[in-house]
Design a protein around this motif. Structure first.
Motif, PDB file in Angstrom:
ATOM      1  N   LEU A 115       0.831  -1.194   0.000  1.00  0.00           N
ATOM      2  CA  LEU A 115       0.000   0.000   0.000  1.00  0.00           C
ATOM      3  C   LEU A 115       0.872   1.254   0.000  1.00  0.00           C
ATOM      4  CD1 LEU A 115      -3.125   0.475   2.238  1.00  0.00           C
ATOM      5  CD2 LEU A 115      -1.388   2.236   2.147  1.00  0.00           C
ATOM      6  N   GLN A 116       1.819   1.303   0.928  1.00  0.00           N
ATOM      7  CA  GLN A 116       2.624   2.510   1.085  1.00  0.00           C
ATOM      8  C   GLN A 116       3.601   2.692  -0.067  1.00  0.00           C
ATOM      9  OE1 GLN A 116       3.980   1.882   5.107  1.00  0.00           O
ATOM     10  NE2 GLN A 116       2.007   2.478   5.963  1.00  0.00           N
ATOM     11  N   SER A 118       2.995   1.800  -3.097  1.00  0.00           N
ATOM     12  CA  SER A 118       2.191   2.274  -4.229  1.00  0.00           C
ATOM     13  C   SER A 118       2.128   3.798  -4.211  1.00  0.00           C
ATOM     14  CB  SER A 118       0.778   1.686  -4.161  1.00  0.00           C
ATOM     15  OG  SER A 118       0.804   0.277  -4.302  1.00  0.00           O
ATOM     16  N   ALA A 119       2.002   4.364  -3.013  1.00  0.00           N
ATOM     17  CA  ALA A 119       2.009   5.824  -2.885  1.00  0.00           C
ATOM     18  C   ALA A 119       3.342   6.400  -3.328  1.00  0.00           C
ATOM     19  CB  ALA A 119       1.707   6.219  -1.442  1.00  0.00           C
ATOM     20  N   ALA A 395      -2.367   6.332  -1.324  1.00  0.00           N
ATOM     21  CA  ALA A 395      -2.718   4.976  -1.756  1.00  0.00           C
ATOM     22  C   ALA A 395      -4.225   4.813  -1.876  1.00  0.00           C
ATOM     23  CB  ALA A 395      -2.145   3.959  -0.784  1.00  0.00           C
ATOM     24  N   LEU A 411      -3.026  -3.658  -5.490  1.00  0.00           N
ATOM     25  CA  LEU A 411      -3.404  -2.660  -4.493  1.00  0.00           C
ATOM     26  C   LEU A 411      -4.900  -2.739  -4.204  1.00  0.00           C
ATOM     27  CD1 LEU A 411      -2.709  -0.150  -2.750  1.00  0.00           C
ATOM     28  CD2 LEU A 411      -3.231   1.238  -4.764  1.00  0.00           C
TER      29      LEU A 411
END
Length: 448
Positions: A115-116, A118-119, A395, A411
């Motif tokens: 998740l992080q 992806s950001a 995200a 994601l």
């Protein structure tokens, strides 16, 4: 008949700025994009121009360059909670409490990292495309720093967990972390290389300013209400309206202002102070670094170097504010705590005063999950950041955009596995419990 039954959702309150962020104050004044002053039609309307909303807009345009998007920001880009952020886009679990961390399954850990990261991937793409310098976007990693034997123990336990997961990191002893920070107050540190450090107000301005047609941004344009209109929705603003097929709610705690997630969001503010510029020769160590505390709810510290000298940012103190607003007295109270923490860590900077103080709103859930997903037919939420605004909100915005367009990704599968926010106790039990819990966690953090 309820709002939901009538398919009409009216904002009960609008966002209010919590002091002037030092990040905003040290930038040139922004010329905002014009407010919406007419009736328009789009495919997707995004309510909120922070990390989540702007990231959703970019992801929509990448998946389908023809999609028409309107981003509605109630204030001026960068002057809301995103610009009050401490500027860490973190790639690993934020809390380094061994008790909390060791209870996570390997799968949950990897979901959090995916998740992080992806950001970070989206932010990195935008930085490369737009040639942002390190004063705005710096993939330099972060430190977790300890000031006590308890903090040292937590960092050692965290190091062991990261080693099991194959994550690069490095433990630093007292003299090593002093060489970084210039402070003898820190007893140990842990460096993790994957975090990106940003100037948050400049970053969200940059993300906003590289939006291209058919994505349109309207500043100083709060969404006052939205209602079902045919197969889509009609969003009303003070001087215009947006007819949209779908809506993304990217306004974090203010989703509750429209009636969503009632009794499921905890509205918490955290506070920061930033010093005036000082002569870099007054403090040893590196001129630029960023550090989170070894214990949850401790003190975050950043050293920022500018053309006119250096500054120190101190972030600490949490308060529960169900009204989603704070006053000058709250900021002054937190500031007194910051002054003491600054003096303890940097005695050699005696006489250096704080130039800016502010607060920033967060939306937490009791079970630490986002307020995410399709909450009405064609209305998608990317809210409930749970404190890691730059990472989690980015995200969530990406994942909401993918869901709007029916795009499948890993994601999205992570978000689909998450539980829904649980119901909070009735008032006044929530207020009493939240305040006691925050006070206890701050007491646990001690000097950290």
């Amino acid at each position: 008949m309820s709002q939901a039954a009538k398919n009409v959702f009216v904002a009960s309150r609008l966002p209010k700025r919590a002091g002037v962020s030092g990040w905003v104050a040290t930038l040139p004044p922004r010329t905002p994009r014009p407010a919406l002053g007419e009736a328009i039609s789009v495919d997707v309307a995004i309510i909120g121009g922070g990390f989540a909303g702007l990231s959703a807009a970019h992801r929509l345009s990448r998946l389908d360059p023809s999609v028409r998007v309107a981003v509605l920001e109630a204030g001026i880009i960068g002057e809301g909670p995103a610009g009050a952020n401490s500027g860490f886009i973190i790639d690993l679990p934020h809390e380094v409490s061994s008790d909390d961390f060791s209870g996570e399954s390997e799968g949950k850990f990897h979901d959090s990292v995916l998740l992080q990261r992806s950001a970070i991937a989206l932010a990195t793409e935008l930085a490369a495309e737009n040639g942002w310098g390190k004063e705005l976007f710096d993939p330099c990693g972060r430190y977790s720093i300890a000031m006590s034997a308890e903090g040292d123990k937590h960092l050692e336990a965290y190091s062991q967990q990261l080693a099991k997961m194959g994550e690069a990191h490095r433990l630093l002893k007292g003299q090593e972390i002093e060489a970084v920070t210039g402070s003898k107050a820190f007893t140990s540190g842990l460096f993790s290389p994957g975090t990106v450090i940003i100037q948050p107000a400049a970053y969200v301005r940059g993300v906003a300013d590289c939006l291209k047609e058919p994505v349109r941004l309207f500043e100083q344009t709060p969404a006052l209400s939205f209602e079902r209109s045919g197969d889509g929705w009609l969003v009303k603003t003070p001087k215009g309206s947006v007819r949209a097929g779908k809506i993304i709610m990217a306004n974090n705690g203010h989703a509750e202002s429209f009636g969503f997630f009632r009794r499921r969001l905890l509205h918490v503010f955290t506070y920061a102070s930033m010093t005036e510029e000082f002569d870099p020769a007054r403090l040893g160590g590196e001129r630029k670094w960023a550090a989170t505390p070894a214990l949850p709810m401790g003190t975050t510290v950043r050293r920022i170097n500018t053309d006119g000298g250096d500054r120190i940012l101190v972030r600490s103190r949490y308060s529960y504010n169900p009204s989603i607003e704070i006053g000058d007295a709250d900021i002054r109270s937190a500031g007194r705590l910051h002054d003491g923490k600054f003096a303890h860590r940097f005695p050699g900077l005696a006489g250096v005063g704080m130039q800016y103080r502010w607060g920033g709103a967060m939306a937490l859930t009791h079970n630490h999950v986002p307020a995410f997903g399709e909450i009405e037919r064609g209305v998608f939420a990317a809210c409930g950041c749970n404190g890691l605004g730059a990472s989690n909100s980015t995200a969530a915005g990406i994942a909401a955009a993918e869901r709007v367009l029916g795009h499948n990704s890993e994601l999205g599968r992570v978000y689909s596995r998450l539980a829904a926010p649980v119901l909070l106790p009735p008032q006044p039990l929530t207020t009493i419990g939240a305040k006691i819990h925050l006070a206890y966690r701050e007491w646990q953090a001690g000097t950290e």
